[in-house]
Design a protein around this motif. Structure first.
Motif, mmCIF file in Angstrom:
data_model
loop_
_atom_site.group_PDB
_atom_site.id
_atom_site.type_symbol
_atom_site.label_atom_id
_atom_site.label_comp_id
_atom_site.label_asym_id
_atom_site.label_seq_id
_atom_site.Cartn_x
_atom_site.Cartn_y
_atom_site.Cartn_z
ATOM 1 N N ALA A 6 41.980 29.729 45.995
ATOM 2 C CA ALA A 6 42.892 30.225 46.968
ATOM 3 C C ALA A 6 42.204 31.683 47.499
ATOM 4 N N PRO A 7 42.514 31.664 48.846
ATOM 5 C CA PRO A 7 41.919 32.880 49.518
ATOM 6 C C PRO A 7 42.615 34.091 49.088
ATOM 7 N N GLU A 56 44.690 37.469 49.160
ATOM 8 C CA GLU A 56 45.918 37.738 49.893
ATOM 9 C C GLU A 56 46.064 39.243 49.871
ATOM 10 N N TYR A 62 42.005 42.103 47.022
ATOM 11 C CA TYR A 62 42.087 42.562 48.450
ATOM 12 C C TYR A 62 41.762 43.799 48.689
ATOM 13 N N ASP A 80 42.588 35.371 53.229
ATOM 14 C CA ASP A 80 43.799 34.427 53.839
ATOM 15 C C ASP A 80 43.572 34.791 55.239
ATOM 16 N N ARG A 84 45.812 34.886 57.446
ATOM 17 C CA ARG A 84 46.966 35.531 57.971
ATOM 18 C C ARG A 84 46.451 37.184 58.038
#
Length: 411
Positions: free
Chosen positions: A13-14, A16, A22, A142, A144
């Motif tokens: 998963a990226p 976030e 992060y 992510d 976003r």
């Protein structure tokens, strides 16, 4: 024989926003941007020192910077291809460490030729950071939160550019240009170690085995055939053209009547980079929330307004214009950098290297053309040139399709 990287759906998963990964990735890449650009530009305030110590003409002393940036532009292009075969983190760490070592060698160079050789190799080594950093963020973050993360990386480049210019002036006052260059080199080594310790390894990228020239040529050709990417590459050319041309020649204006500022006073102009440190992540967050087009157009429009404001004769207004140019540049650059990664569905390292090739090509070409505009049209000619380029950049930005719908739920 090459192997195809695993599809993103088969990988982790990226990263976030709000997670430890992060924060670590952002700080590591802040260090990478800061180290790269402090090493790159640390010689700019030293050019008069080189001319005096080595008995050089000013144009010859400028080779300490121009050869480095030329080597960087070519190396970025090559690094974009190499990054498909090796670990992104290892490549960036090696580039940072070797470039810092070259700066240390330049600090103790016995003659001008040796210094130029060290600086040219340094530029080649630095090429492994910018394109690969952009690709890493595009792959691991992510989508976003990509623009915000890219903005923090660009903020690191702003801080490094400022430290490499303004900080060197302070260090030279304390010691000599050799000790100042050594200090920047030592900082680069420390930053490389911190980078390697902090950056999470790639989890959404699988290196290809074997170097296949056809694959790289096809990847570059495909990116150049993509209308949106091609416009973003052209915008990269515009952004650095406007920024570098104005910063290059505002010093000549302020050195003359009625301002008559000395080198120390002129160098304080680079403190405007502080605004870039804050505006680049802000622009990234705007792009994460509203999409790329509006922040990109807004950033270029602010640059244009800043250029016009510098036409005033009152020094505080000139400084205000320079600050607006800086804010607009870093907003637009962070948004465009992230947008390249978003539009490039595959071979993101190749896309990043093309963007940066156009970016540094703009600096080289318009830096020279800006000299002609200054010589024949004065500061009005300089503003006319750069404002025209900025308006062309706005037209390009309007014509880029942004298929991503802004996600406002996590704002």
């Amino acid at each position: 024989m090459s192997t195809t990287p695993l599809p993103l759906s088969a990988l982790a998963a990226p990263i976030e926003r709000g997670t430890a990964a992060y924060r670590r990735a952002n700080f590591a890449l802040f260090l990478a941007g800061c180290s790269t650009f402090s090493l790159l530009y640390c010689v700019q305030p030293l050019l008069p020192e080189f001319a005096r110590d080595f008995g050089l003409a000013p144009a010859v002393s400028s080779l300490a910077l121009s050869l480095t940036t030329a080597a960087l532009a070519l190396a970025i292009f090559i690094a974009g291809a190499l990054s498909q075969q090796v670990s992104r983190r290892r490549l960036m760490f090696a580039s940072m460490a070797l470039a810092a070592a070259c700066n240390l060698l330049a600090a103790i160079a016995p003659d001008w030729t040796s210094l130029l050789l060290a600086r040219t190799i340094e530029g080649a080594m630095l090429g492994g950071v910018p394109a690969v950093a952009m690709a890493y963020l595009a792959e691991e973050m992510d989508p976003r939160h990509l623009s915000g993360a890219m903005g923090l990386y660009v903020a690191g480049t702003a801080f490094g550019g400022m430290m490499g210019r303004v900080g060197m002036g302070v260090l030279v006052e304390i010691g000599s240009w050799r000790s100042a260059m050594a200090a920047i080199g030592a900082f680069g080594l420390i930053a490389a170690i911190g980078f390697a310790a902090l950056l999470p390894p790639s989890r959404r990228f699988a290196p290809r085995r074997g170097f296949v020239a056809r694959h790289h040529l096809d990847a570059w050709r495909a990116h150049l055939a993509h209308p949106g990417l091609l416009r973003l590459f052209a915008i990269g050319f515009v952004l650095t053209s406007v920024f570098v041309a104005l910063f290059n020649y505002v010093g000549f204006r302020l050195a003359g009547a009625p301002y008559d500022l000395g080198p120390a006073g002129i160098s304080l102009i680079f403190l405007a980079y502080v605004f870039g440190m804050f505006s680049s992540p802000f622009g990234g967050r705007l792009a994460d929330r509203f999409g790329g087009r509006a922040p990109l157009i807004g950033g270029i429009a602010i640059m244009t307004a800043g250029a016009v404001v510098t036409l005033a004769a009152w020094l505080p207004l000139i400084v205000l214009g320079i600050c607006l140019i800086t804010i607009g540049f870093f907003v637009a650059h962070s948004v465009a950098s992230a947008w390249v990664g978003r539009l490039a569905r595959a071979d993101k390292g190749h896309a990043s290297s093309l963007y940066l090739l156009f970016y540094y090509f703009g600096s080289s070409v318009t830096g020279v053309i800006g000299g002609w505009a200054w010589q024949h049209g004065g500061w009005s000619g300089e503003v006319a040139l750069t404002a025209s380029l900025a308006l062309a950049g706005i037209v390009l930005a309007i014509r880029i399709e942004d298929p991503r719908q802004p996600d406002r739920s996590d704002a």
